[in-house]
Design an enzyme around this catalytic site. Sequence first.
Site, PDB file in Angstrom:
ATOM      1  N   HIS A  77      74.015  10.360  91.580  1.00  0.00           N
ATOM      2  CA  HIS A  77      72.972  11.149  92.166  1.00  0.00           C
ATOM      3  C   HIS A  77      72.937  10.852  93.683  1.00  0.00           C
ATOM      4  O   HIS A  77      72.846   9.692  93.993  1.00  0.00           O
ATOM      5  CB  HIS A  77      71.676  10.880  91.616  1.00  0.00           C
ATOM      6  CG  HIS A  77      71.529  11.549  90.105  1.00  0.00           C
ATOM      7  ND1 HIS A  77      70.225  12.198  89.858  1.00  0.00           N
ATOM      8  CD2 HIS A  77      72.244  11.841  89.190  1.00  0.00           C
ATOM      9  CE1 HIS A  77      70.155  12.715  88.768  1.00  0.00           C
ATOM     10  NE2 HIS A  77      71.534  12.592  88.449  1.00  0.00           N
ATOM     11  N   TYR A 205      60.221  12.939  91.544  1.00  0.00           N
ATOM     12  CA  TYR A 205      59.093  11.993  91.293  1.00  0.00           C
ATOM     13  C   TYR A 205      57.837  12.801  91.732  1.00  0.00           C
ATOM     14  O   TYR A 205      57.596  13.301  92.972  1.00  0.00           O
ATOM     15  CB  TYR A 205      59.084  10.824  92.179  1.00  0.00           C
ATOM     16  CG  TYR A 205      60.094   9.718  91.754  1.00  0.00           C
ATOM     17  CD1 TYR A 205      61.533   9.968  91.884  1.00  0.00           C
ATOM     18  CD2 TYR A 205      59.775   8.637  90.888  1.00  0.00           C
ATOM     19  CE1 TYR A 205      62.517   8.958  91.484  1.00  0.00           C
ATOM     20  CE2 TYR A 205      60.732   7.820  90.553  1.00  0.00           C
ATOM     21  CZ  TYR A 205      61.980   8.090  90.815  1.00  0.00           C
ATOM     22  OH  TYR A 205      63.015   7.154  90.196  1.00  0.00           O
ATOM     23  N   PRO A 297      58.040   0.596  86.251  1.00  0.00           N
ATOM     24  CA  PRO A 297      59.222   1.519  86.463  1.00  0.00           C
ATOM     25  C   PRO A 297      59.464   2.486  87.531  1.00  0.00           C
ATOM     26  O   PRO A 297      60.335   2.788  87.551  1.00  0.00           O
ATOM     27  CB  PRO A 297      59.262   2.364  85.053  1.00  0.00           C
ATOM     28  CG  PRO A 297      57.736   2.330  84.664  1.00  0.00           C
ATOM     29  CD  PRO A 297      57.020   1.073  85.226  1.00  0.00           C
ATOM     30  N   LYS A 301      63.584  -0.392  89.023  1.00  0.00           N
ATOM     31  CA  LYS A 301      64.298  -1.555  89.409  1.00  0.00           C
ATOM     32  C   LYS A 301      64.386  -2.744  88.322  1.00  0.00           C
ATOM     33  O   LYS A 301      65.099  -3.667  88.790  1.00  0.00           O
ATOM     34  CB  LYS A 301      63.264  -2.382  90.587  1.00  0.00           C
ATOM     35  CG  LYS A 301      63.317  -1.579  91.997  1.00  0.00           C
ATOM     36  CD  LYS A 301      64.543  -1.481  92.561  1.00  0.00           C
ATOM     37  CE  LYS A 301      64.806  -0.663  93.628  1.00  0.00           C
ATOM     38  NZ  LYS A 301      66.041  -0.001  93.663  1.00  0.00           N
ATOM     39  N   TYR A 389      66.110   2.259  97.388  1.00  0.00           N
ATOM     40  CA  TYR A 389      66.256   3.018  96.085  1.00  0.00           C
ATOM     41  C   TYR A 389      67.589   2.768  95.719  1.00  0.00           C
ATOM     42  O   TYR A 389      67.811   2.459  94.430  1.00  0.00           O
ATOM     43  CB  TYR A 389      66.018   4.408  96.254  1.00  0.00           C
ATOM     44  CG  TYR A 389      65.704   5.228  94.903  1.00  0.00           C
ATOM     45  CD1 TYR A 389      64.563   5.073  94.139  1.00  0.00           C
ATOM     46  CD2 TYR A 389      66.996   5.747  94.215  1.00  0.00           C
ATOM     47  CE1 TYR A 389      64.500   5.713  92.963  1.00  0.00           C
ATOM     48  CE2 TYR A 389      66.839   6.621  93.094  1.00  0.00           C
ATOM     49  CZ  TYR A 389      65.609   6.438  92.380  1.00  0.00           C
ATOM     50  OH  TYR A 389      65.505   6.910  91.107  1.00  0.00           O
TER      51      TYR A 389
HETATM   52  P1  RFL Z   1      65.575  -7.197  77.543  1.00  0.00           P
HETATM   53  O1  RFL Z   1      66.134  -5.825  77.554  1.00  0.00           O
HETATM   54  O2  RFL Z   1      64.018  -7.046  77.138  1.00  0.00           O
HETATM   55  O3  RFL Z   1      66.302  -7.943  76.683  1.00  0.00           O
HETATM   56  C1  RFL Z   1      65.598  -9.304  76.037  1.00  0.00           C
HETATM   57  C2  RFL Z   1      66.265  -9.483  74.781  1.00  0.00           C
HETATM   58  O4  RFL Z   1      65.893 -10.841  74.364  1.00  0.00           O
HETATM   59  C3  RFL Z   1      65.448 -10.477  73.039  1.00  0.00           C
HETATM   60  N1  RFL Z   1      64.443 -11.759  72.470  1.00  0.00           N
HETATM   61  C4  RFL Z   1      65.012 -12.978  72.010  1.00  0.00           C
HETATM   62  N2  RFL Z   1      65.939 -13.215  71.713  1.00  0.00           N
HETATM   63  C5  RFL Z   1      66.201 -14.429  71.119  1.00  0.00           C
HETATM   64  N3  RFL Z   1      65.304 -15.479  71.057  1.00  0.00           N
HETATM   65  C6  RFL Z   1      63.924 -14.977  71.149  1.00  0.00           C
HETATM   66  N4  RFL Z   1      62.868 -15.715  71.109  1.00  0.00           N
HETATM   67  C7  RFL Z   1      63.799 -13.835  71.958  1.00  0.00           C
HETATM   68  N5  RFL Z   1      62.784 -13.182  72.391  1.00  0.00           N
HETATM   69  C8  RFL Z   1      63.089 -11.835  72.706  1.00  0.00           C
HETATM   70  C9  RFL Z   1      64.854  -9.399  72.847  1.00  0.00           C
HETATM   71  O5  RFL Z   1      65.001  -8.970  71.520  1.00  0.00           O
HETATM   72  C10 RFL Z   1      65.790  -8.534  73.691  1.00  0.00           C
HETATM   73  O6  RFL Z   1      66.798  -7.907  73.014  1.00  0.00           O
HETATM   74  O7  RFL Z   1      65.450  -7.779  78.868  1.00  0.00           O
HETATM   75  P2  RFL Z   1      66.698  -7.958  80.023  1.00  0.00           P
HETATM   76  O8  RFL Z   1      68.188  -8.244  79.489  1.00  0.00           O
HETATM   77  O9  RFL Z   1      66.209  -8.887  81.231  1.00  0.00           O
HETATM   78  O10 RFL Z   1      66.753  -6.158  80.557  1.00  0.00           O
HETATM   79  C11 RFL Z   1      65.738  -5.831  81.253  1.00  0.00           C
HETATM   80  C12 RFL Z   1      65.521  -4.539  81.152  1.00  0.00           C
HETATM   81  O11 RFL Z   1      65.580  -4.057  79.852  1.00  0.00           O
HETATM   82  C13 RFL Z   1      64.300  -3.660  82.025  1.00  0.00           C
HETATM   83  O12 RFL Z   1      64.116  -4.346  83.274  1.00  0.00           O
HETATM   84  C14 RFL Z   1      64.361  -2.385  82.083  1.00  0.00           C
HETATM   85  O13 RFL Z   1      64.470  -1.480  80.894  1.00  0.00           O
HETATM   86  C15 RFL Z   1      63.224  -1.768  83.243  1.00  0.00           C
HETATM   87  N6  RFL Z   1      63.029  -0.081  83.137  1.00  0.00           N
HETATM   88  C16 RFL Z   1      63.886   0.246  84.377  1.00  0.00           C
HETATM   89  N7  RFL Z   1      64.552  -0.492  85.099  1.00  0.00           N
HETATM   90  C17 RFL Z   1      65.586   0.072  86.033  1.00  0.00           C
HETATM   91  O14 RFL Z   1      66.356  -0.771  86.548  1.00  0.00           O
HETATM   92  N8  RFL Z   1      65.652   1.314  86.184  1.00  0.00           N
HETATM   93  C18 RFL Z   1      64.923   2.023  85.315  1.00  0.00           C
HETATM   94  O15 RFL Z   1      65.171   3.383  85.640  1.00  0.00           O
HETATM   95  C19 RFL Z   1      64.051   1.822  84.285  1.00  0.00           C
HETATM   96  N9  RFL Z   1      63.284   2.585  83.613  1.00  0.00           N
HETATM   97  C20 RFL Z   1      62.353   0.728  82.613  1.00  0.00           C
HETATM   98  C21 RFL Z   1      62.287   1.920  82.431  1.00  0.00           C
HETATM   99  C22 RFL Z   1      61.557   0.289  81.456  1.00  0.00           C
HETATM  100  C23 RFL Z   1      60.602   1.085  80.692  1.00  0.00           C
HETATM  101  N10 RFL Z   1      60.046   0.222  79.831  1.00  0.00           N
HETATM  102  C24 RFL Z   1      60.142   0.688  78.505  1.00  0.00           C
HETATM  103  C25 RFL Z   1      59.258  -0.966  80.070  1.00  0.00           C
HETATM  104  C26 RFL Z   1      61.748   2.800  81.955  1.00  0.00           C
HETATM  105  C27 RFL Z   1      60.861   2.283  80.995  1.00  0.00           C
HETATM  106  C28 RFL Z   1      59.967   3.133  80.457  1.00  0.00           C
HETATM  107  C1  PHB Z   2      64.425   7.088  83.459  1.00  0.00           C
HETATM  108  O1  PHB Z   2      65.366   8.078  83.519  1.00  0.00           O
HETATM  109  O2  PHB Z   2      64.186   6.451  82.339  1.00  0.00           O
HETATM  110  C2  PHB Z   2      63.776   6.497  84.621  1.00  0.00           C
HETATM  111  C3  PHB Z   2      64.318   6.952  85.909  1.00  0.00           C
HETATM  112  C4  PHB Z   2      63.749   6.600  87.197  1.00  0.00           C
HETATM  113  C5  PHB Z   2      62.657   5.819  87.078  1.00  0.00           C
HETATM  114  C6  PHB Z   2      62.159   5.210  85.896  1.00  0.00           C
HETATM  115  C7  PHB Z   2      62.748   5.487  84.842  1.00  0.00           C
HETATM  116  O3  PHB Z   2      62.129   5.346  88.086  1.00  0.00           O
END
Ligand code: RFL
Ligand code: PHB
Length: 394
Positions: A77, A205, A297, A301, A389
């Site tokens: 993108h 957005y 989100p 980041k 971004y």
């Molecule tokens: P995770 O992915 O939560 O993984 C942590 C893992 O640790 C396990 N765990 C344990 N394991 C052993 N012993 C324990 N006691 C434990 N406790 C927990 C868990 O089961 C899990 O598997 O963290 P990690 O690896 O730091 O990754 C971070 C990302 O997952 C998170 O920052 C992103 O998903 C945030 N996020 C976004 N980030 C972006 O950079 N770009 C995006 O577009 C974006 N969109 C989003 C998002 C997060 C969202 N939600 C659901 C919060 C959109 C959404 C809706």
């Molecule tokens: C997504 O596709 O899940 C998404 C994209 C951009 C954002 C957050 C989530 O800022």
Amino acid sequence: MKTKKLHTQVAIIGGGPAGLLLSQILMRQNIETIIIEAQSREYVLKRIRAGVLEHGSVELLKNAGVGERIITDGIKHDGFLISSENKSFRIDLSAATGKSVYVYGQTEITIDLYKAQDKMKATIFHCVKDVNISDLNSNKSKVQFNCSKENYEITCDYIAGCDGSMGISKNYIPKKIKKSHIINYPFSWLGILSNTKPVNDELIYASHERGFALASMRNENLSRYYIQTPHTDKIEHWPDELFWEELCIRLPKPYCRTLERGKSIEKSVTKLRSLILEPMQWKNLFLAGDAAHIMPPTGAKGLNLAFSDIFYLSQGFISYYKKGSSTKLNNYSKVALKRVWKTVGFSKWMTSILHNSNENSLIERNLNKLELAELKKSEKAQKLVAEQYVGVAY
Ligand code: RFL
Ligand code: PHB
């Protein structure tokens, strides 16, 4: 019950994207790791989360040998749209920065990382329970846990706490030195995934008086949409038809007209908040990713910050094991936090300017509208947004 004893150089708690990538980078340098994960692999691979990868994250994944599918199946993108008052304008990422982002789901990245780790015969325990850390001050730190009714004890040089926002690692940073910075936003995001053609080939957005909306995607037949909702709303309050109606109202008119509606295949609610923990290291324990910080989100980041943490942390371990230098490890918390703080401001700004809630005063709403109008006119302001971004350089 007899405890099974294991030894490794770096024990990694959490088999999400941060923990898996750390293990992948270290194993490629012949540094030993063991990962322990609380959930089953199927569960981890079912989670629908991030969608946007910064330029630096793509380079890091490529260098770790897991970038192939991002290029073949991900979507590059060069810009995205912001809409206000039903009219949209474009932030041209590549013109402003010479860089792009990739839309490639976290689910796919996790699949790629597990595949690569399996190929390297990584040791990964799933469904672990009762995880306990001890001896952080000695050169034989310990991680104890239970897995399939067996007790285990790993002795190791270092522990990486990559266990996300609900993990236990951060509890081992002593209260007297730990600082938590928290912002709770007064709204949530309701997200759906649907087997429909994305409404636009770039993300939208949308700021609207009824609340924010985001049109994103995973591929040409898989759309990801979000709408801002009050914390009190539950998934049951939003049957698909109501979701599509509301999304349509919040998107600029031409997109509403062409929006393809279908059955949702996933629906989830996320409360928006920012949380930053300091420091990210205590003795032999290093925190990375959501274990140390959570971003709303809006700025996309969270995952990208998890990956920049892993870049700095892996450099620290490589420098220690290959050159005998602890300098990078000792500086890890300072260096990683510097990048975290740069990102906090952008995520907070994106969130505040695009959302609208009853708690916003009329003054705030008018100021947001004015600022978006200024952004639409100002190339200089757009460049600043674009630079953030695509991601601050590591
Ligand atoms: P995770 O992915 O939560 O993984 C942590 C893992 O640790 C396990 N765990 C344990 N394991 C052993 N012993 C324990 N006691 C434990 N406790 C927990 C868990 O089961 C899990 O598997 O963290 P990690 O690896 O730091 O990754 C971070 C990302 O997952 C998170 O920052 C992103 O998903 C945030 N996020 C976004 N980030 C972006 O950079 N770009 C995006 O577009 C974006 N969109 C989003 C998002 C997060 C969202 N939600 C659901 C919060 C959109 C959404 C809706
Ligand atoms: C997504 O596709 O899940 C998404 C994209 C951009 C954002 C957050 C989530 O800022």
